[in-house]
Design a protein around this motif. Structure first.
Motif, PDB file in Angstrom:
ATOM      1  N   ILE A 137       0.890  -1.163   0.000  1.00  0.00           N
ATOM      2  CA  ILE A 137       0.000   0.000   0.000  1.00  0.00           C
ATOM      3  C   ILE A 137       0.923   1.206   0.000  1.00  0.00           C
ATOM      4  N   GLU A 138       0.883   1.970  -1.095  1.00  0.00           N
ATOM      5  CA  GLU A 138       1.812   3.086  -1.264  1.00  0.00           C
ATOM      6  C   GLU A 138       1.054   4.358  -1.615  1.00  0.00           C
ATOM      7  N   PRO A 139       1.523   5.502  -1.115  1.00  0.00           N
ATOM      8  CA  PRO A 139       0.925   6.770  -1.531  1.00  0.00           C
ATOM      9  C   PRO A 139       1.067   6.951  -3.039  1.00  0.00           C
ATOM     10  N   ALA A 140       0.020   7.482  -3.663  1.00  0.00           N
ATOM     11  CA  ALA A 140       0.044   7.692  -5.115  1.00  0.00           C
ATOM     12  C   ALA A 140      -0.495   9.071  -5.472  1.00  0.00           C
ATOM     13  N   GLY A 141      -0.437   9.974  -4.548  1.00  0.00           N
ATOM     14  CA  GLY A 141      -0.959  11.312  -4.769  1.00  0.00           C
ATOM     15  C   GLY A 141      -1.660  11.790  -3.518  1.00  0.00           C
ATOM     16  N   LYS A 142      -2.246  12.940  -3.622  1.00  0.00           N
ATOM     17  CA  LYS A 142      -2.939  13.523  -2.473  1.00  0.00           C
ATOM     18  C   LYS A 142      -4.188  12.711  -2.150  1.00  0.00           C
ATOM     19  N   ALA A 143      -4.197  12.076  -0.982  1.00  0.00           N
ATOM     20  CA  ALA A 143      -5.337  11.296  -0.477  1.00  0.00           C
ATOM     21  C   ALA A 143      -5.662  10.077  -1.343  1.00  0.00           C
ATOM     22  N   VAL A 144      -4.685   9.594  -2.125  1.00  0.00           N
ATOM     23  CA  VAL A 144      -4.869   8.406  -2.968  1.00  0.00           C
ATOM     24  C   VAL A 144      -3.713   7.443  -2.706  1.00  0.00           C
ATOM     25  N   HIS A 145      -4.030   6.147  -2.667  1.00  0.00           N
ATOM     26  CA  HIS A 145      -3.008   5.126  -2.455  1.00  0.00           C
ATOM     27  C   HIS A 145      -3.121   4.039  -3.509  1.00  0.00           C
ATOM     28  N   LYS A 146      -1.963   3.470  -3.869  1.00  0.00           N
ATOM     29  CA  LYS A 146      -1.923   2.346  -4.798  1.00  0.00           C
ATOM     30  C   LYS A 146      -1.777   1.072  -3.973  1.00  0.00           C
ATOM     31  N   VAL A 147      -2.730   0.166  -4.140  1.00  0.00           N
ATOM     32  CA  VAL A 147      -2.714  -1.106  -3.431  1.00  0.00           C
ATOM     33  C   VAL A 147      -2.428  -2.197  -4.454  1.00  0.00           C
ATOM     34  N   THR A 148      -1.418  -3.023  -4.184  1.00  0.00           N
ATOM     35  CA  THR A 148      -1.057  -4.119  -5.065  1.00  0.00           C
ATOM     36  C   THR A 148      -1.502  -5.410  -4.412  1.00  0.00           C
ATOM     37  N   ILE A 149      -2.323  -6.172  -5.150  1.00  0.00           N
ATOM     38  CA  ILE A 149      -2.915  -7.404  -4.639  1.00  0.00           C
ATOM     39  C   ILE A 149      -2.518  -8.549  -5.562  1.00  0.00           C
ATOM     40  N   ARG A 150      -2.090  -9.662  -4.964  1.00  0.00           N
ATOM     41  CA  ARG A 150      -1.762 -10.863  -5.746  1.00  0.00           C
ATOM     42  C   ARG A 150      -2.898 -11.866  -5.584  1.00  0.00           C
ATOM     43  N   LYS A 151      -3.320 -12.416  -6.747  1.00  0.00           N
ATOM     44  CA  LYS A 151      -4.384 -13.417  -6.719  1.00  0.00           C
ATOM     45  C   LYS A 151      -3.816 -14.738  -6.277  1.00  0.00           C
TER      46      LYS A 151
END
Length: 60
Positions: free
Chosen positions: A46-60
Motif C-alpha cells: 500500500i503506497e501513496p500515489a498522490g494527495k489522499a490516494v493510495h496504490k494497493v497491489t494485490i496478488r491473486k
C-alpha cells in the motif's frame, strides 16, 4: 462497492497475477485490503500515489 469492482477484476486474473488498485483514503482504503485478505488474496503493498490516494497491489 469498491471491493465488488476489485473482486470482479481479480476474477479475471490467473493465480499469481497482480492487480494494482487506486483507492481514496478512508473507507475504501480500510476495506479493500482487509476484505481482499479475508477472501484469500495477498496484499503486497500500500503506497501513496498522490494527495489522499493510495496504490494497493494485490496478488491473486
Amino acid at each position: 462497492m469498491t471491493f465488488v469492482k476489485t473482486k470482479i477484476e481479480l476474477a479475471k486474473l490467473k493465480e499469481g497475477d497482480l492487480l494494482e488498485v487506486l483507492l481514496a483514503e478512508g473507507e475504501p482504503l480500510d476495506n479493500v485490503p482487509r476484505t481482499s485478505e479475508e477472501q484469500g488474496y495477498t496484499v503486497l503493498s500500500i503506497e501513496p500515489a498522490g494527495k489522499a490516494v493510495h496504490k494497493v497491489t494485490i496478488r491473486k
